[in-house]
Scaffold this motif. Structure first.
Motif, mmCIF file in Angstrom:
data_model
loop_
_atom_site.group_PDB
_atom_site.id
_atom_site.type_symbol
_atom_site.label_atom_id
_atom_site.label_comp_id
_atom_site.label_asym_id
_atom_site.label_seq_id
_atom_site.Cartn_x
_atom_site.Cartn_y
_atom_site.Cartn_z
ATOM 1 N N TYR A 349 -7.520 4.894 -6.445
ATOM 2 C CA TYR A 349 -6.469 5.439 -7.560
ATOM 3 C C TYR A 349 -5.036 5.857 -6.848
ATOM 4 C CZ TYR A 349 -4.031 8.549 -10.696
ATOM 5 O OH TYR A 349 -3.108 9.166 -11.298
ATOM 6 N N LEU A 350 -3.939 5.202 -7.383
ATOM 7 C CA LEU A 350 -2.754 5.620 -6.863
ATOM 8 C C LEU A 350 -1.913 6.137 -7.933
ATOM 9 C CD1 LEU A 350 -1.794 2.392 -5.101
ATOM 10 C CD2 LEU A 350 -3.231 4.231 -4.104
ATOM 11 N N ARG A 351 -1.532 7.265 -7.680
ATOM 12 C CA ARG A 351 -0.352 8.022 -8.682
ATOM 13 C C ARG A 351 1.091 7.750 -8.193
ATOM 14 N NH1 ARG A 351 2.417 12.175 -10.332
ATOM 15 N NH2 ARG A 351 2.083 12.930 -12.564
ATOM 16 N N LEU A 352 1.848 7.076 -8.854
ATOM 17 C CA LEU A 352 3.283 6.677 -8.406
ATOM 18 C C LEU A 352 4.212 7.267 -9.572
ATOM 19 C CD1 LEU A 352 2.629 3.165 -7.246
ATOM 20 C CD2 LEU A 352 2.295 5.186 -5.635
ATOM 21 N N GLY A 372 -1.805 -5.953 1.863
ATOM 22 C CA GLY A 372 -2.732 -6.509 1.568
ATOM 23 C C GLY A 372 -3.503 -5.848 0.403
ATOM 24 N N VAL A 373 -2.730 -4.958 -0.470
ATOM 25 C CA VAL A 373 -3.528 -4.031 -1.278
ATOM 26 C C VAL A 373 -3.306 -4.692 -2.665
ATOM 27 C CG1 VAL A 373 -3.732 -1.579 -2.301
ATOM 28 C CG2 VAL A 373 -3.017 -2.216 0.063
ATOM 29 N N SER A 374 -4.303 -5.107 -3.499
ATOM 30 C CA SER A 374 -4.298 -5.874 -4.635
ATOM 31 C C SER A 374 -4.594 -4.935 -5.777
ATOM 32 C CB SER A 374 -5.270 -7.014 -4.715
ATOM 33 O OG SER A 374 -5.442 -7.585 -6.016
ATOM 34 N N VAL A 375 -3.700 -4.978 -6.940
ATOM 35 C CA VAL A 375 -3.922 -4.242 -7.934
ATOM 36 C C VAL A 375 -4.785 -4.675 -9.135
ATOM 37 C CG1 VAL A 375 -2.308 -3.232 -9.967
ATOM 38 C CG2 VAL A 375 -1.435 -3.224 -7.956
ATOM 39 N N ALA A 376 -5.661 -3.858 -9.425
ATOM 40 C CA ALA A 376 -6.816 -4.436 -10.443
ATOM 41 C C ALA A 376 -6.349 -3.885 -11.923
ATOM 42 C CB ALA A 376 -8.297 -3.734 -10.133
ATOM 43 N N ARG A 377 -5.583 -2.593 -12.091
ATOM 44 C CA ARG A 377 -5.303 -1.980 -13.539
ATOM 45 C C ARG A 377 -3.977 -1.257 -13.284
ATOM 46 N NH1 ARG A 377 -9.145 1.460 -17.482
ATOM 47 N NH2 ARG A 377 -7.652 1.340 -19.121
ATOM 48 N N LEU A 378 -3.177 -1.068 -14.147
ATOM 49 C CA LEU A 378 -1.972 -0.400 -14.163
ATOM 50 C C LEU A 378 -1.652 0.195 -15.531
ATOM 51 C CD1 LEU A 378 1.437 -0.928 -12.309
ATOM 52 C CD2 LEU A 378 1.250 -0.480 -14.828
ATOM 53 N N VAL A 379 -1.429 1.485 -15.560
ATOM 54 C CA VAL A 379 -1.207 2.097 -16.617
ATOM 55 C C VAL A 379 0.241 3.000 -16.531
ATOM 56 C CG1 VAL A 379 -1.882 3.939 -18.506
ATOM 57 C CG2 VAL A 379 -3.368 2.459 -17.678
ATOM 58 N N LEU A 389 3.168 5.808 -12.894
ATOM 59 C CA LEU A 389 2.263 4.710 -12.824
ATOM 60 C C LEU A 389 0.686 5.116 -12.248
ATOM 61 C CD1 LEU A 389 4.524 2.212 -11.236
ATOM 62 C CD2 LEU A 389 4.246 2.677 -13.620
ATOM 63 N N HIS A 390 -0.085 4.816 -13.023
ATOM 64 C CA HIS A 390 -1.637 5.116 -12.702
ATOM 65 C C HIS A 390 -2.199 3.805 -12.242
ATOM 66 C CE1 HIS A 390 -1.431 8.932 -14.151
ATOM 67 N NE2 HIS A 390 -0.787 8.728 -15.397
ATOM 68 N N VAL A 391 -2.440 3.551 -10.924
ATOM 69 C CA VAL A 391 -2.786 2.280 -10.336
ATOM 70 C C VAL A 391 -4.353 2.311 -9.885
ATOM 71 C CG1 VAL A 391 -2.267 0.296 -8.839
ATOM 72 C CG2 VAL A 391 -0.561 1.724 -9.782
#
Length: 435
Positions: A349-352, A372-379, A389-391
């Motif tokens: 989980y990333l908070r940006l 090489g970090v792939s996003v599965a979900r973004l809010v 951004l909640h990634v």
């Protein structure tokens, strides 16, 4: 069967020591029926004999002189419940070297000096047991050492600190970190100085012990990567709730390809994971291995009577196995390497926090893609003219994620501190509906 009288000494007679004495006194008949031994406290080392105690020690039991314990050859069994690395470590070593078996509830002592203590016990033919040093009333050490001895456990994940679990549970109900900590202190779950708990140091010692026993290899405390909960904010709690997760402080130990990774820190835990529902001052440990898939044990992880019950169980185990050679030795039988800190892969989980304008998302996606970090979900949420951004990412090595975050922090569009927490789930990204 004729009962065998077993004189016992205690190092320390505070909350836990008094509770041990109470259990041995009140449950003495049950212990005698089970083992044929009557355990009787004859000495207790204290700093201040005049201090009020939770259970009357009886005449002549309390002493300030360690030699009164060491020099009494009738005492063959000792429980160390005084805490601290010294003088407890010096006392335990002296007792083991003299051939006395010792039970300890001291997590820091076992985590820091386990090799020396087990060597002393082995040389003198004594036993060292330490169930109470990890999760108090939860018998996870016994399960690992005995029930799962041939299971090839390769992963341990647990909530091993009741104080932080209480605080995070209270925060999930809407209280601030400061209010939750103050409440934990009022209830006696947190010390006046809660640093060891909230900084993750208590959990780190316990996780190092669990990893050592589970993997059969010495895991030094220095190998444990540690983050506490001081940086967990209400925003993390709210983001986790929106993603059907809970924030928990976890101890995680992983053995893969002959290398071990051990860490303590906050994580986003899928609500369907067994650990997500463990609330309040409770502990829980999940063990995963080749022959068992997974086993989860939950229960009270702190408190005088709970810790005392584990100490007494170890005392009973010693009198029940003395002379048999059964599981008396050091649990370490091999040496494994430490996994490089950035190699362990996980969803994240990333908070940006960034400027809310066109093209910024593309810049962020580019920096993630470079590593090489792939996003599965973004809010995305608006926040004071910026965007939060909640990634959630697909599985990626920790080092790659940190490198991507460093690049994102350096962007002129970045606002605030970009942060990452691991995601713990038994379901894959596809099952979570994020693919």
């Amino acid at each position: 069967m004729q009962s065998v009288d077993v004189p016992v000494a205690l190092l320390g007679y505070g909350t836990v020591g008094a509770a041990v004495h109470r259990l041995l006194s009140e449950q003495g008949d049950e212990i005698e029926r089970a083992t044929g031994h009557r355990l009787r406290v004859v000495r207790a080392l204290v700093r201040d004999p005049a201090r009020e105690r939770g259970f009357d020690a009886g005449p002549g039991v309390l002493t300030t002189d360690f030699d009164a314990v060491l020099g009494d050859r009738s005492i063959r069994l000792v429980a160390e419940v005084m805490g601290g690395v010294e003088p407890a470590g010096e006392h335990v070593l002296a007792l083991l070297r003299s051939g006395r078996s010792v039970v300890t509830a001291n997590k820091q002592l076992v985590a820091r000096h386990g090799a020396e203590l087990f060597d002393a016990a082995s040389t003198a033919g004594a036993q060292l047991r330490f169930e109470a040093s990890v999760c108090a009333a939860i018998p996870v050490i016994k399960v690992l050492r005995e029930s799962l001895v041939v299971t090839n456990v390769h992963r341990v994940v647990g909530i091993v600190n009741g104080t932080t679990n209480f605080i995070l549970s209270a925060m999930s109900e809407g209280r601030s970190y400061a209010d939750a900590l103050a409440e934990a202190q009022r209830f006696g779950y947190a010390e006046a100085d809660p640093t060891d708990d909230v900084a993750g140091l208590d959990a780190a010692a316990k996780t190092a012990i669990l990893a050592t026993v589970a993997f059969g290899s010495r895991v030094p405390l220095e190998w444990v990567a540690v983050d506490g909960i001081e940086a967990v904010r209400e925003e993390h709690i709210e983001a986790a709730r929106a993603l059907d997760m809970r924030v928990k402080l976890l101890g995680r130990a992983t053995l893969a390809h002959g290398r071990v990774d051990v860490r303590v820190g906050p994580a986003f835990v899928d609500i369907h994971h067994p650990l997500a529902a463990v609330d309040g001052p409770f502990n829980a440990v999940m063990l995963q291995g080749d022959a068992i898939r997974e086993i989860t044990m939950e229960g009270p992880g702190a408190g005088g009577i709970e810790t005392a019950s584990a100490v007494v169980a170890d005392l009973v185990s010693i009198v029940g196995t003395t002379g048999t050679g059964f599981l008396q030795g050091d649990p370490v039988w091999r040496q494994v390497e430490r996994m490089p800190p950035g190699d362990l892969a996980s969803p994240w989980y990333l908070r940006l926090e960034v400027e809310d304008r066109a093209g910024v998302l593309a810049r962020l996606a580019q920096e993630l893609a470079v590593e090489g970090v792939s996003v599965a979900r973004l809010v995305q949420q608006p926040s004071n003219g910026h965007a939060v951004l909640h990634v959630v990412t697909h599985e990626a090595p920790a080092g790659r994620v940190e490198a991507a975050l460093a690049a994102i922090r350096a962007l002129p569009e970045s606002r605030g501190e970009a942060s990452a927490l691991p995601v713990v789930s038994e379901r894959g990204i596809e099952e979570l509906g994020w693919a």
